[in-house]
Design a protein around this motif. Sequence first.
Motif, PDB file in Angstrom:
ATOM      1  N   MET A  58      57.064  78.707 -47.148  1.00  8.21           N
ATOM      2  CA  MET A  58      58.112  78.778 -48.166  1.00  8.21           C
ATOM      3  C   MET A  58      57.737  79.814 -49.227  1.00  8.21           C
ATOM      4  SD  MET A  58      58.644  74.678 -48.620  1.00  8.21           S
ATOM      5  CE  MET A  58      59.034  73.616 -47.210  1.00  8.21           C
ATOM      6  N   PRO A  59      58.708  80.545 -49.775  1.00 12.41           N
ATOM      7  CA  PRO A  59      58.391  81.617 -50.735  1.00 12.41           C
ATOM      8  C   PRO A  59      58.092  81.078 -52.133  1.00 12.41           C
ATOM      9  CG  PRO A  59      60.749  81.508 -50.435  1.00 12.41           C
ATOM     10  CD  PRO A  59      60.152  80.518 -49.455  1.00 12.41           C
ATOM     11  N   LYS A  60      57.121  80.182 -52.213  1.00 13.09           N
ATOM     12  CA  LYS A  60      56.803  79.549 -53.492  1.00 13.09           C
ATOM     13  C   LYS A  60      55.899  80.434 -54.350  1.00 13.09           C
ATOM     14  CE  LYS A  60      57.327  74.657 -52.265  1.00 13.09           C
ATOM     15  NZ  LYS A  60      56.710  73.311 -52.354  1.00 13.09           N
ATOM     16  N   HIS A  61      56.089  80.322 -55.642  1.00 11.78           N
ATOM     17  CA  HIS A  61      55.211  80.928 -56.632  1.00 11.78           C
ATOM     18  C   HIS A  61      55.362  80.110 -57.896  1.00 11.78           C
ATOM     19  CE1 HIS A  61      58.612  82.898 -58.810  1.00 11.78           C
ATOM     20  NE2 HIS A  61      59.159  82.845 -57.605  1.00 11.78           N
ATOM     21  N   GLN A  62      54.364  80.153 -58.758  1.00 13.30           N
ATOM     22  CA  GLN A  62      54.393  79.313 -59.948  1.00 13.30           C
ATOM     23  C   GLN A  62      55.199  79.981 -61.059  1.00 13.30           C
ATOM     24  OE1 GLN A  62      50.540  78.205 -61.488  1.00 13.30           O
ATOM     25  NE2 GLN A  62      51.327  76.416 -62.561  1.00 13.30           N
ATOM     26  N   ALA A  63      56.008  79.180 -61.736  1.00 14.19           N
ATOM     27  CA  ALA A  63      56.829  79.671 -62.838  1.00 14.19           C
ATOM     28  C   ALA A  63      57.045  78.549 -63.841  1.00 14.19           C
ATOM     29  CB  ALA A  63      58.163  80.197 -62.314  1.00 14.19           C
ATOM     30  N   SER A  64      57.614  78.900 -64.985  1.00 12.78           N
ATOM     31  CA  SER A  64      57.978  77.904 -66.000  1.00 12.78           C
ATOM     32  C   SER A  64      59.346  77.333 -65.651  1.00 12.78           C
ATOM     33  CB  SER A  64      58.015  78.545 -67.385  1.00 12.78           C
ATOM     34  OG  SER A  64      56.741  78.991 -67.779  1.00 12.78           O
ATOM     35  N   LEU A  65      59.405  76.028 -65.441  1.00  8.81           N
ATOM     36  CA  LEU A  65      60.635  75.363 -65.024  1.00  8.81           C
ATOM     37  C   LEU A  65      60.841  74.100 -65.849  1.00  8.81           C
ATOM     38  CD1 LEU A  65      60.016  75.497 -61.161  1.00  8.81           C
ATOM     39  CD2 LEU A  65      61.416  77.089 -62.471  1.00  8.81           C
ATOM     40  N   ASP A  66      62.092  73.696 -65.995  1.00  9.01           N
ATOM     41  CA  ASP A  66      62.378  72.397 -66.590  1.00  9.01           C
ATOM     42  C   ASP A  66      63.527  71.734 -65.851  1.00  9.01           C
ATOM     43  OD1 ASP A  66      64.714  73.617 -67.508  1.00  9.01           O
ATOM     44  OD2 ASP A  66      64.151  73.600 -69.620  1.00  9.01           O
ATOM     45  N   PHE A  67      63.768  70.470 -66.158  1.00  6.54           N
ATOM     46  CA  PHE A  67      64.863  69.713 -65.558  1.00  6.54           C
ATOM     47  C   PHE A  67      65.353  68.769 -66.646  1.00  6.54           C
ATOM     48  CE2 PHE A  67      67.125  66.686 -62.977  1.00  6.54           C
ATOM     49  CZ  PHE A  67      67.511  67.377 -61.835  1.00  6.54           C
ATOM     50  N   TRP A  97      75.522  67.358 -69.322  1.00  5.37           N
ATOM     51  CA  TRP A  97      75.065  68.342 -68.351  1.00  5.37           C
ATOM     52  C   TRP A  97      73.691  67.952 -67.802  1.00  5.37           C
ATOM     53  CZ3 TRP A  97      78.270  72.257 -66.930  1.00  5.37           C
ATOM     54  CH2 TRP A  97      79.325  72.568 -67.786  1.00  5.37           C
ATOM     55  N   VAL A  98      73.478  68.313 -66.541  1.00  2.19           N
ATOM     56  CA  VAL A  98      72.145  68.314 -65.940  1.00  2.19           C
ATOM     57  C   VAL A  98      71.794  69.778 -65.733  1.00  2.19           C
ATOM     58  CG1 VAL A  98      70.691  67.464 -64.075  1.00  2.19           C
ATOM     59  CG2 VAL A  98      72.709  66.160 -64.768  1.00  2.19           C
ATOM     60  N   SER A  99      70.606  70.190 -66.146  1.00  6.27           N
ATOM     61  CA  SER A  99      70.324  71.619 -66.220  1.00  6.27           C
ATOM     62  C   SER A  99      68.882  71.915 -65.857  1.00  6.27           C
ATOM     63  CB  SER A  99      70.609  72.113 -67.650  1.00  6.27           C
ATOM     64  OG  SER A  99      70.261  73.474 -67.813  1.00  6.27           O
ATOM     65  N   SER A 100      68.660  73.120 -65.319  1.00  8.14           N
ATOM     66  CA  SER A 100      67.304  73.584 -65.053  1.00  8.14           C
ATOM     67  C   SER A 100      67.221  75.071 -65.344  1.00  8.14           C
ATOM     68  CB  SER A 100      66.905  73.309 -63.595  1.00  8.14           C
ATOM     69  OG  SER A 100      65.562  73.711 -63.368  1.00  8.14           O
ATOM     70  N   GLN A 101      66.133  75.465 -65.995  1.00  4.67           N
ATOM     71  CA  GLN A 101      65.914  76.874 -66.326  1.00  4.67           C
ATOM     72  C   GLN A 101      64.627  77.361 -65.683  1.00  4.67           C
ATOM     73  OE1 GLN A 101      67.039  78.281 -70.231  1.00  4.67           O
ATOM     74  NE2 GLN A 101      65.138  79.450 -70.429  1.00  4.67           N
ATOM     75  N   TYR A 102      64.652  78.631 -65.265  1.00  3.68           N
ATOM     76  CA  TYR A 102      63.560  79.293 -64.554  1.00  3.68           C
ATOM     77  C   TYR A 102      63.143  80.509 -65.369  1.00  3.68           C
ATOM     78  CZ  TYR A 102      62.120  82.558 -60.646  1.00  3.68           C
ATOM     79  OH  TYR A 102      61.503  83.482 -59.817  1.00  3.68           O
ATOM     80  N   ASP A 103      61.907  80.459 -65.907  1.00  3.61           N
ATOM     81  CA  ASP A 103      61.354  81.557 -66.706  1.00  3.61           C
ATOM     82  C   ASP A 103      60.106  82.119 -66.038  1.00  3.61           C
ATOM     83  OD1 ASP A 103      63.262  80.824 -68.576  1.00  3.61           O
ATOM     84  OD2 ASP A 103      61.854  80.716 -70.266  1.00  3.61           O
ATOM     85  N   MET A 104      59.869  83.404 -66.264  1.00  4.64           N
ATOM     86  CA  MET A 104      58.608  84.041 -65.902  1.00  4.64           C
ATOM     87  C   MET A 104      58.190  84.956 -67.034  1.00  4.64           C
ATOM     88  SD  MET A 104      58.742  84.997 -61.817  1.00  4.64           S
ATOM     89  CE  MET A 104      57.134  85.792 -61.959  1.00  4.64           C
ATOM     90  N   GLU A 105      56.932  84.866 -67.409  1.00  2.00           N
ATOM     91  CA  GLU A 105      56.366  85.730 -68.440  1.00  2.00           C
ATOM     92  C   GLU A 105      57.206  85.700 -69.709  1.00  2.00           C
ATOM     93  OE1 GLU A 105      56.259  89.394 -66.340  1.00  2.00           O
ATOM     94  OE2 GLU A 105      54.465  88.867 -65.191  1.00  2.00           O
ATOM     95  N   GLY A 106      57.693  84.516 -70.059  1.00  5.82           N
ATOM     96  CA  GLY A 106      58.435  84.346 -71.292  1.00  5.82           C
ATOM     97  C   GLY A 106      59.879  84.800 -71.256  1.00  5.82           C
ATOM     98  N   GLN A 107      60.385  85.184 -70.085  1.00  7.93           N
ATOM     99  CA  GLN A 107      61.773  85.643 -69.971  1.00  7.93           C
ATOM    100  C   GLN A 107      62.548  84.745 -69.020  1.00  7.93           C
ATOM    101  OE1 GLN A 107      62.263  89.785 -68.968  1.00  7.93           O
ATOM    102  NE2 GLN A 107      64.446  89.567 -68.509  1.00  7.93           N
ATOM    103  N   MET A 108      63.776  84.388 -69.407  1.00 15.20           N
ATOM    104  CA  MET A 108      64.618  83.603 -68.523  1.00 15.20           C
ATOM    105  C   MET A 108      65.087  84.464 -67.359  1.00 15.20           C
ATOM    106  SD  MET A 108      68.372  81.851 -69.000  1.00 15.20           S
ATOM    107  CE  MET A 108      69.210  83.303 -68.321  1.00 15.20           C
ATOM    108  N   LEU A 109      64.912  83.945 -66.139  1.00 14.72           N
ATOM    109  CA  LEU A 109      65.449  84.613 -64.960  1.00 14.72           C
ATOM    110  C   LEU A 109      66.767  83.987 -64.530  1.00 14.72           C
ATOM    111  CD1 LEU A 109      62.438  85.588 -64.942  1.00 14.72           C
ATOM    112  CD2 LEU A 109      62.644  85.702 -62.456  1.00 14.72           C
ATOM    113  N   MET A 110      66.833  82.639 -64.571  1.00 15.11           N
ATOM    114  CA  MET A 110      68.053  81.964 -64.153  1.00 15.11           C
ATOM    115  C   MET A 110      68.137  80.605 -64.829  1.00 15.11           C
ATOM    116  SD  MET A 110      69.360  80.838 -60.297  1.00 15.11           S
ATOM    117  CE  MET A 110      69.735  82.503 -59.752  1.00 15.11           C
ATOM    118  N   ARG A 111      69.381  80.174 -65.097  1.00 17.25           N
ATOM    119  CA  ARG A 111      69.628  78.808 -65.533  1.00 17.25           C
ATOM    120  C   ARG A 111      70.852  78.274 -64.803  1.00 17.25           C
ATOM    121  NH1 ARG A 111      71.567  78.480 -71.072  1.00 17.25           N
ATOM    122  NH2 ARG A 111      73.460  77.400 -70.431  1.00 17.25           N
ATOM    123  N   ILE A 112      70.746  77.066 -64.313  1.00 17.25           N
ATOM    124  CA  ILE A 112      71.860  76.411 -63.642  1.00 17.25           C
ATOM    125  C   ILE A 112      72.198  75.137 -64.405  1.00 17.25           C
ATOM    126  CG2 ILE A 112      70.262  75.295 -62.013  1.00 17.25           C
ATOM    127  CD1 ILE A 112      73.860  76.310 -61.151  1.00 17.25           C
TER     128      ILE A 112
END
Length: 294
Positions: free
Chosen positions: A134-143, A149-164
């Motif tokens: 699986m193409p896993k790598h470590q990142a900053s995530l929340d749930f 709303w139910v929400s999750s954000q994906y950050d790397m190096e202090g920058q948001m990449l995606m939020r759903i």
Amino acid sequence: MVIPTRQTRLAGRHALVDGIPFTMPVHSEQTPALMAAFSIDPDAARSLIPGNEVHPFRLWKRALLVVSVVDYRITNIGKYIEYSIAIACTHGSRRAPRLLPALMMRTFGTGQYVWDLPVSTEISVKGGKGIWGMPKHQASLDFVIGDDWVSSQYDMEGQMLMRIDVRKPASAWLPLNMGAANYCAFRGMLMKSRINFRGKLGFSLFSKGASRLFISDHPRMAPLKTLDIDPEPIFAGFFPSTRGVLDDYFECWFVSEAQPPLKPMDGLESTFFLGQSRQWLPDPQRAPDWEKGR
């Protein structure tokens, strides 16, 4: 839950794979999850999938981007969040017909091609990537489970990449007990694994505003910008709790191209040095008014 016969037979046995101890089966419990699917351009989606054996599933004339986030609270390797960015797909020598693969999933190898899969912990990267490809790598995530709303954000190096964000359903009433196939590319091979899970789902179909997807201008997200993503979801859903079993059996095939590949895929050099840390990175930096759709 329909557990594969092999996993039932192995229950209670112990395995040690790449130094990671497992008590069989590889499972999760008390695990909430959110998901949403958005219409995308099928030709652009096909360009993100290597080889010639995995094809975008077509819901009439369009393909589907599937974003699903699982908050694993009890697993063999501790708690972590898994943020999946995938393309709904079929597997075979030729493109499948429209719609039918949703009803005949085994026949057409229906599943999802996982394009990106950030997770919270190093041990999840080591196991998921090193064992199942699986193409896993470590990142900053929340749930975040809020009132609306139910929400999750994906950050790397202090920058948001995606939020759903998924609008929280009034109730989770539909019981599901099913399996799903994941296709991933690793070491120059196409890897197929299966997960079986059960839980009660609250969902909406073709409902305007049921989900919000935010994608940043970070270079890692640039390929997603080519997909012509419809901002309104086809589907959005939330499982307050699930149980799952990841099959220890997987299949793999060489990925072949019409021309010699210009560079290798990630290989074992990206996993052999990893340890078994269960430490999370700092939480993503959410906007204070994120619930307003900002």
